[in-house]
Structure formats: structure tokens, C-alpha cells
Motif scaffolding. Sequence first.
Motif, PDB file in Angstrom:
ATOM      1  N   ARG A  70       1.657   1.893  -3.595  1.00  0.00           N
ATOM      2  CA  ARG A  70       0.485   2.375  -4.305  1.00  0.00           C
ATOM      3  C   ARG A  70       0.127   3.799  -3.907  1.00  0.00           C
ATOM      4  O   ARG A  70      -0.388   4.569  -4.714  1.00  0.00           O
ATOM      5  CB  ARG A  70      -0.702   1.448  -4.032  1.00  0.00           C
ATOM      6  CG  ARG A  70      -0.725   0.232  -4.921  1.00  0.00           C
ATOM      7  CD  ARG A  70      -1.157   0.564  -6.324  1.00  0.00           C
ATOM      8  NE  ARG A  70      -0.849  -0.527  -7.251  1.00  0.00           N
ATOM      9  CZ  ARG A  70       0.281  -0.627  -7.906  1.00  0.00           C
ATOM     10  NH1 ARG A  70       1.215   0.289  -7.769  1.00  0.00           N
ATOM     11  NH2 ARG A  70       0.489  -1.633  -8.716  1.00  0.00           N
ATOM     12  N   SER A 129       0.835  -1.207   0.000  1.00  0.00           N
ATOM     13  CA  SER A 129       0.000   0.000   0.000  1.00  0.00           C
ATOM     14  C   SER A 129       0.868   1.254   0.000  1.00  0.00           C
ATOM     15  O   SER A 129       0.468   2.286  -0.541  1.00  0.00           O
ATOM     16  CB  SER A 129      -0.998  -0.010   1.154  1.00  0.00           C
ATOM     17  OG  SER A 129      -0.431  -0.538   2.309  1.00  0.00           O
ATOM     18  N   GLY A 143      -3.452  -4.131  -4.402  1.00  0.00           N
ATOM     19  CA  GLY A 143      -2.949  -3.447  -5.587  1.00  0.00           C
ATOM     20  C   GLY A 143      -1.748  -4.102  -6.240  1.00  0.00           C
ATOM     21  O   GLY A 143      -1.128  -3.512  -7.108  1.00  0.00           O
ATOM     22  N   ASP A 150       0.094  -6.556  -8.830  1.00  0.00           N
ATOM     23  CA  ASP A 150      -0.311  -6.840 -10.196  1.00  0.00           C
ATOM     24  C   ASP A 150      -0.245  -8.314 -10.550  1.00  0.00           C
ATOM     25  O   ASP A 150      -0.934  -8.773 -11.441  1.00  0.00           O
ATOM     26  CB  ASP A 150       0.581  -6.052 -11.163  1.00  0.00           C
ATOM     27  CG  ASP A 150       0.412  -4.563 -10.995  1.00  0.00           C
ATOM     28  OD1 ASP A 150      -0.657  -4.070 -11.353  1.00  0.00           O
ATOM     29  OD2 ASP A 150       1.327  -3.916 -10.462  1.00  0.00           O
ATOM     30  N   ILE A 209       0.942   5.185  -8.687  1.00  0.00           N
ATOM     31  CA  ILE A 209       0.020   4.183  -9.188  1.00  0.00           C
ATOM     32  C   ILE A 209       0.632   3.342 -10.299  1.00  0.00           C
ATOM     33  O   ILE A 209       0.172   2.249 -10.585  1.00  0.00           O
ATOM     34  CB  ILE A 209      -1.271   4.853  -9.696  1.00  0.00           C
ATOM     35  CG1 ILE A 209      -2.348   3.815 -10.002  1.00  0.00           C
ATOM     36  CG2 ILE A 209      -1.004   5.682 -10.933  1.00  0.00           C
ATOM     37  CD1 ILE A 209      -3.649   4.148  -9.421  1.00  0.00           C
TER      38      ILE A 209
END
Lengths: 224, 224
Positions: free
Chosen positions: B67, B64, B94, B96, B71
Amino acid sequence: MKLLFVEDEPILVEEMNSYFSSQGFVCEQAISFSQAAQKIHNYRYDIVILDITLPDGTGMELISGIREKDIETGILILSAKNSLNDKIDSLNLGADDYLTKPFYIEELSARVNALYRRKILKGSQNIHFDAFTIEPFSKKLSYKKQEIGLTRKEFEMLMYFLVNKERVVSKSAIAEHLWGDHFDQQDNFDTVYVHMKNLRKKLSSASGKDYIRTVYGMGYKFSC
Amino acid sequence: MKLLFVEDEPILVEEMNSYFSSQGFVCEQAISFSQAAQKIHNYRYDIVILDITLPDGTGMELISGIREKDIETGILILSAKNSLNDKIDSLNLGADDYLTKPFYIEELSARVNALYRRKILKGSQNIHFDAFTIEPFSKKLSYKKQEIGLTRKEFEMLMYFLVNKERVVSKSAIAEHLWGDHFDQQDNFDTVYVHMKNLRKKLSSASGKDYIRTVYGMGYKFSC
DNA sequence: CTAATTCTAAAGAATTTCTAAAGATTTAGA
DNA sequence: TCTAAATCTTTAGAAATTCTTTAGAATTAG
């Protein structure tokens, strides 16, 4: 291509998630009908995979809810009991396919891909954002199945915004796109302003949201 | 293209290092979350490959943290336990992609390259410095995901500085770039001063750092 | 011919840009 | 090192620009 799994068994959800994600689908999940209803209300999914045996209510309502909002969403029903009635009812309500638990993920995948192909073939070159649908061919905009009448200029303006989503487009770019050569640099932007206002109003009074933001001194930006 | 390995097994780190270096990636490594956090705070990586089972704390916070800052950084999780929860949690936060240890370096490479391609496709013509991101097409400046509203003159001034990073630019050069022909040599630089002040304030109050240094009698210099 | 759409014009709201003046800092020269 | 001149920073508010909205006139399409 966006999928929604409505299912409360985490292992199954995870299995579907990883399987379909790796195939390039964007996946979301809901573990109850109420959560699903909320997600469907706020977004638009291409295919919903729906376990109708969830404990918190009847999945049938959800099916008709989806159909009310958007005719194009594919619906695939999962059911633990091999009940003929459920099958008939759900297909009658507008589900596209039906699969009985337990199943091999490969079979589900085959059916999802079949639905997907059907959707592509059906010419779903329609454009979606949130719960809006644009049918470029018939120049129609609708929000949750309800048609919103746009004039030609408004429609062209909206299309231009969608092509340039998340980008700032200048007034002159808009004007050039809407009037071509007929638009003089000497002309003022009064008429752009007016169409902008009307388009904004139609979008926001249908959805309650604002999509077109003014970027002062630079132009406008469409986001969703 | 810059990679960061967050991993404490020296042999694995060395293997990844030599493999990806030979593919043209620039590689760095951290052997703990705290070291990783520090590096991520100070630099910007294109892809972070993160072992969430490191002993010194929770990797979730690191995800986090990344992120929050940016982004666009790709995050690929490595995990020793084939834990479903870790996977779901990290993807939810978040990350990938996800890979379970042990693995073949070729598989990791395939996934890193997939991420890399996705990033390129996504139009990474965005400009970064520290935790700032500029999206030229949406005329947007943001610091750690938070948007900073710039006026047109401020935006153009910042872009000019970035094109001339680490160089001294004179006030007349700035003025010429911002006003073109309309700017007279006889005009004074009052308005340049004002925009400079406002831009500086926006950058520094977001990040706490000063980027534009005055070079007395010559102009200004942007560094980061 | 009628109805809908598009455009014009004008008022006023919002935002940015510029101006001007006072204060701070740096440099150069005594 | 001290002082004056030059350069830069900051502030506040005036001016200019850009945008929104309205109402009605002109135009177009069915």
C-alpha cells in the motif's frame, strides 16, 4: 452507500461488516458513542446502525446529533432490552427503525435494505461531500443543516467541480461551462477568478477546509 | 494483468498458476514474504494473492508495504485459520478481500475477477512505471503514494518521454512538443536543458534512480 | 426602484519559465 | 593520445506569466 455500525461486540460488528460489505455497502464502525460522534461529525453516512445500550453515555444524544447535522441519514436502533420507552423515545427523536437484540442478521439486512430503498425513492439524488449537501433541484448548498447562500455562478461552478472531482479543470473549461458560447477566448479570466475566490471563501468559512486547489498553469482541482 | 501468488504450498501454487494462466493472467509466485517483498519492490503487480500464514514473518508488513508503494494494487488475503483478528487487521491495513482455506479455486477466481473488474472500472488509464503513478486527468505524479509536484512543462515533458519510452527523442522533438509553433529552430535549447535538469532531479530524488539518459549528439532516452 | 449579482480593472503576490554564463563532459580530428 | 570544438549540465537570478484579492462600476432580477 455508506453504513456506520455503533456497537461494541466485535463478533457482531464483524458479522454485520462482512454481511453488508458483500452486499456492496461501504462499512465503518465505532465502538463507543464518543467515537461515533466524532466520525459522524467528520463524515456523512447514509445509514447509522446504533446500539443504544452502549456503556459510555446516552445514545439519544447521538440521534439528535445526527438529525441536527443531516436530515437524510437513516437511523436504525438496536437495543438489548425490549424496552418500550427506549423505542418510543428514539423514534420520537428521529430514528427510522428499531430492532431488538438478539436478531438474525437477515432481519437486520431486510430493514437496512428497506431504509435504503426508501432513501432512494425519496429522491435523494442530492449530492454529498463531507458534511455538505447539495440539492440540485432547489439549488441549495448546506453544511450540517445550515444553508449557505450561493449565487448562481457560484453554484454552477461548484456543480462543475463535483462532476469533475479529483480532476484538473482548466479555466477555459470552467468558463465554457458557465458562459457557453458567450465566453470569448479573447476574454480574460478576471471574472472566473472572482467567482472562484468567493466560492472558496464560502466553502472554507463554513467547514474550515479548502477544497479547491490551484494547479498552477493548468487549472483547478476539487478534492474532498 | 499481472498476478503474484505469495504461497508456499507447491501444489496449490501450481493449481492457481495453471488456472489463472489459462484465463489470460500473467502469473508469478513467491514462496516467502521476503521473496515477495523483493519482487514487489522491483515490479508492479495488479493483484497480489497473499497467504498471511507463511512461516517467515508477518504478512501484515507486506500489506502495508504494498500500500505504501502503490494504492492501486489489489490485495487478496488467504488464511488457513478462520481468525477474525487476522481478517479485520488485514482489511484495516488495506487488503481488498479475504478468503479462508481450504477453498475451491472457482471461488478464488470469482473474487480475483471481481477485483479485476473493480480495478478496470476505477479508470485504470493511469500510467505506471516502477513505483511511480501518473494520473493524467488530475495531472498528478506520485511515487509510493507521495505526490511529486511537477510544473506544466515538466509534466508535459515526462508524458512525452513515456509515450516514447525506450526511444531516443531529439531536443527539437521535445521542443516542438512543448512549445509547438512558438518554438523556432533558431532558438537555442537552454530552456529545454533547464526543464530536463529539473525533471530529472525530481524523479531521482524521489526514487534514487535515473530514468533519462543523455544520448550525446542525438537526444535523450527514457527507460525504466 | 432596490438589492443582489456579476463584471472590470488594477495592484501585488506567487510561481514558473527563460536567459545567460560558467563549468563539465564527450567527440572528432590532428 | 592529446586538444579543440561541440554538446550538455548546472546555477542563479531576471522576466514573464499566472493567480489572488480588493473595490467599485455596471448589470440584472425581483
